[in-house]
Write a protein that holds these residues in place. Sequence first.
Motif, PDB file in Angstrom:
ATOM      1  N   VAL A 155      20.292 -21.562  32.878  1.00  0.00           N
ATOM      2  CA  VAL A 155      18.912 -21.085  32.769  1.00  0.00           C
ATOM      3  C   VAL A 155      18.841 -19.719  32.097  1.00  0.00           C
ATOM      4  O   VAL A 155      17.813 -19.372  31.477  1.00  0.00           O
ATOM      5  N   ASP A 156      19.905 -18.926  32.170  1.00  0.00           N
ATOM      6  CA  ASP A 156      19.898 -17.622  31.509  1.00  0.00           C
ATOM      7  C   ASP A 156      19.933 -17.740  29.991  1.00  0.00           C
ATOM      8  O   ASP A 156      19.765 -16.736  29.289  1.00  0.00           O
ATOM      9  N   GLU A 157      20.156 -18.932  29.474  1.00  0.00           N
ATOM     10  CA  GLU A 157      20.115 -19.169  28.027  1.00  0.00           C
ATOM     11  C   GLU A 157      18.744 -19.647  27.569  1.00  0.00           C
ATOM     12  O   GLU A 157      18.483 -19.702  26.367  1.00  0.00           O
ATOM     13  N   LEU A 158      17.885 -20.003  28.515  1.00  0.00           N
ATOM     14  CA  LEU A 158      16.624 -20.674  28.169  1.00  0.00           C
ATOM     15  C   LEU A 158      15.470 -19.698  28.048  1.00  0.00           C
ATOM     16  O   LEU A 158      15.401 -18.694  28.749  1.00  0.00           O
ATOM     17  N   CYS A 159      14.540 -20.047  27.176  1.00  0.00           N
ATOM     18  CA  CYS A 159      13.258 -19.357  27.064  1.00  0.00           C
ATOM     19  C   CYS A 159      12.188 -20.363  27.492  1.00  0.00           C
ATOM     20  O   CYS A 159      11.813 -21.260  26.729  1.00  0.00           O
ATOM     21  N   LEU A 160      11.731 -20.245  28.741  1.00  0.00           N
ATOM     22  CA  LEU A 160      10.735 -21.157  29.291  1.00  0.00           C
ATOM     23  C   LEU A 160       9.345 -20.759  28.823  1.00  0.00           C
ATOM     24  O   LEU A 160       8.947 -19.600  28.931  1.00  0.00           O
ATOM     25  N   ILE A 161       8.612 -21.731  28.314  1.00  0.00           N
ATOM     26  CA  ILE A 161       7.213 -21.517  27.946  1.00  0.00           C
ATOM     27  C   ILE A 161       6.371 -22.363  28.891  1.00  0.00           C
ATOM     28  O   ILE A 161       6.361 -23.594  28.803  1.00  0.00           O
ATOM     29  N   LYS A 162       5.676 -21.731  29.811  1.00  0.00           N
ATOM     30  CA  LYS A 162       4.963 -22.439  30.875  1.00  0.00           C
ATOM     31  C   LYS A 162       3.481 -22.632  30.586  1.00  0.00           C
ATOM     32  O   LYS A 162       2.749 -23.130  31.443  1.00  0.00           O
ATOM     33  N   SER A 163       3.050 -22.236  29.405  1.00  0.00           N
ATOM     34  CA  SER A 163       1.614 -22.230  29.116  1.00  0.00           C
ATOM     35  C   SER A 163       1.265 -23.002  27.847  1.00  0.00           C
ATOM     36  O   SER A 163       0.367 -22.635  27.106  1.00  0.00           O
ATOM     37  N   LEU A 164       1.999 -24.100  27.591  1.00  0.00           N
ATOM     38  CA  LEU A 164       1.635 -24.983  26.480  1.00  0.00           C
ATOM     39  C   LEU A 164       0.343 -25.717  26.822  1.00  0.00           C
ATOM     40  O   LEU A 164       0.077 -26.044  27.972  1.00  0.00           O
ATOM     41  N   PHE A 165      -0.449 -25.997  25.807  1.00  0.00           N
ATOM     42  CA  PHE A 165      -1.619 -26.859  26.012  1.00  0.00           C
ATOM     43  C   PHE A 165      -1.915 -27.627  24.740  1.00  0.00           C
ATOM     44  O   PHE A 165      -1.511 -27.246  23.635  1.00  0.00           O
ATOM     45  N   THR A 166      -2.614 -28.747  24.899  1.00  0.00           N
ATOM     46  CA  THR A 166      -3.006 -29.609  23.790  1.00  0.00           C
ATOM     47  C   THR A 166      -4.378 -30.185  24.083  1.00  0.00           C
ATOM     48  O   THR A 166      -4.819 -30.198  25.239  1.00  0.00           O
ATOM     49  N   GLU A 167      -5.054 -30.664  23.061  1.00  0.00           N
ATOM     50  CA  GLU A 167      -6.350 -31.330  23.273  1.00  0.00           C
ATOM     51  C   GLU A 167      -6.189 -32.826  23.522  1.00  0.00           C
ATOM     52  O   GLU A 167      -7.150 -33.505  23.883  1.00  0.00           O
ATOM     53  N   GLN A 168      -4.995 -33.350  23.333  1.00  0.00           N
ATOM     54  CA  GLN A 168      -4.794 -34.797  23.399  1.00  0.00           C
ATOM     55  C   GLN A 168      -4.391 -35.218  24.809  1.00  0.00           C
ATOM     56  O   GLN A 168      -3.425 -34.714  25.358  1.00  0.00           O
TER      57      GLN A 168
END
Length: 497
Positions: A155-168
Motif C-alpha cells: 500500500v505504500d506504493e499506491l496512490c489511492l484516489i477515493k473521489s472518482l465520479f462519472t455520469e454513467q
Amino acid sequence: MSLHHHHTPPPQIARDPDLTGLKSQLDRRNFLLRTASGLGAVALGGLLNNRAWGEPTSEQTLETIRQRVAPKAKRVVYLFMAGGPSQFETFDYKPKLTAMLGKNLPDSVRQGQRLTGMSANQAALPIAPSRYQFARHGKTQTWVSELLPYTAQVVDELCLIKSLFTEQINHDPAITFFQTGHQLPGRPSIGSWVNYGLGSENQNLPAFIVLVSKNAPKDQPLYARLWGNGFLPSEYQGVQFRAGKDPVLFLNNPDGYDGADRREMLDYLSQLNQLQNESWGDPEVNARISQYEMAFRMQTSVPEVMDTTHESDDVFDLYGPDSRDKGTFAANCLLARKLLEKDVRFVQLYHQGWDHHGALPKGIARQCQQVDRATAGLIIDLKRRGLLEDTLVVWGGEFGRTVYSQGKLSTTDYGRDHHPRCFTMWMAGAGVKAGFSYGQTDDFSYNIVKDPVHVHDFQATLLHLLGLDHEQLIYKYQGRRFRLTDVEGKLIKGILV
C-alpha cells in the motif's frame, strides 16, 4: 515530425505483368474520377468506401502534443476490474456505518440523485455496512480491507484516489466512457490514443496489447470495441493475446505453408496495396500494409514472449499458483510484466465479475482472492526490476457501489447497486505520489466532500504522465476535432510528484 509512424517497407520484387495490368485499370478509374466535374468521384467513392476519412490536423505534430516537461511514464499497465468493485469492501473505510445497519438512507444524503431501475422501486434503501474488517497498513497507516492482504503489503506504493465520479450509471456506457471518453461506441480507446500519439518502441510487438482473464465470471460482456481504434487508422487498435495454441488469431501459417511462402505472399500483397494507395490515397491502405508486416514479425516474437517456462519458482510464487495456468488473471499479470520489459507501450488487463447486486460478501471475496496476490506481485516484480519508476500501474472499474443494499439485507448477506457519484481506484509508479490518498467521500461514501476527480480528469492525467497534452492530442474526423477528453478534463495535480 509527422504523427504518422513510419515502418520499414518490405523488400521489393519485380512487378508481375498482371500487377502492371491492374495498375493501368486503376489509372483508367482515376481518369473517370477526375472527369464530369468530379461527379464520378462522388458516386464511385460512395460505392467503394462509405467511411468518412479522418486525418490529423495540419498543424499537429509530435512536438505540439507532447508536454514541455519530460514524461514520467514510458509505459502503462491498466488493470480494469469490469463490473464496478465496491469501495466499501476494498479501500473506502466507513466505520460509522456499523451502527446504522438496516436504517434507511437519509434523503439529505441521497439528495434526489438518480437510481438505476433495479433499485428505484424499492420501498426502502437499507444501509449495509461491510461485513469485512479493515486495518491500517504500511508506514502510511492506510486503511485496507482484510480481503486484500497482499495489496495491503504494497500500500505504500499506491496512490489511492477515493473521489472518482462519472455520469454513467449503467455498465455499457460507463465502461465505454472510461475506455474511450464517450458513453456511445465509436471513439478510439485510451490505449489507441496513446499508441497514436507515441507509437511503439518495439517493432516486433504491437504497442497496445489486451489480456482478458479466463477465470473471471462473465457477468457483464466485454466488447473488442473497448480496445478498438474507432476512427483512428486501424494500426492503432489494441491486439488481444489469448491463452492456448494461438495467442493471436490467424497469426500462424496455414497447413502446408512455411515462412518463405508467407514472405512471398506478403510481398505481392504489399504491391497490390501500394497500387491501391497510389490510386486512392487512403491512409488505411498503409495501415493495412504495416499490420501485415507486423503479423509476420510477430510469428517469431509472440511465441517467445508468451513462454513463461524460464521464469523461476520464486516469480511464480510471487504471483501465486494461478500464474502457472495461462489465461488466468495471475498468469496475465506475469505476462504483462514480460510485455512491459519488451517496451510494449500500453498493456490492458480485463477481469470481469465485480457486478455484485446480490450475495456480495461471497462474490467479492472470490474476486479479491483471484486478483489480490497477482496485483501485489506485479507491483513488487516491477519494482525489483527497476521498471516501476517509469511504468504507470492503474487499478479500478467503471463506477462504485451503493451504501444501501439492493434487495434483501441481513447481517451476512446483501448486494449493492451501481453508484457513479463516488468510487475508488488507484495508480502506482511513474510520476504519482506513493503511499498517498487523494479525495474524500462522506460517511456514507455516497457524495464527494473533497477533491472530486472526473473520468476525463483521470484520462488527462494519464496522458500527461506519458508526456502527452490531452488538449493537443487531436484527430480531425467528419469535420470536427476530437480528443480523448472531449472538451473537458484537467490534471489531478495533487497526486503528481
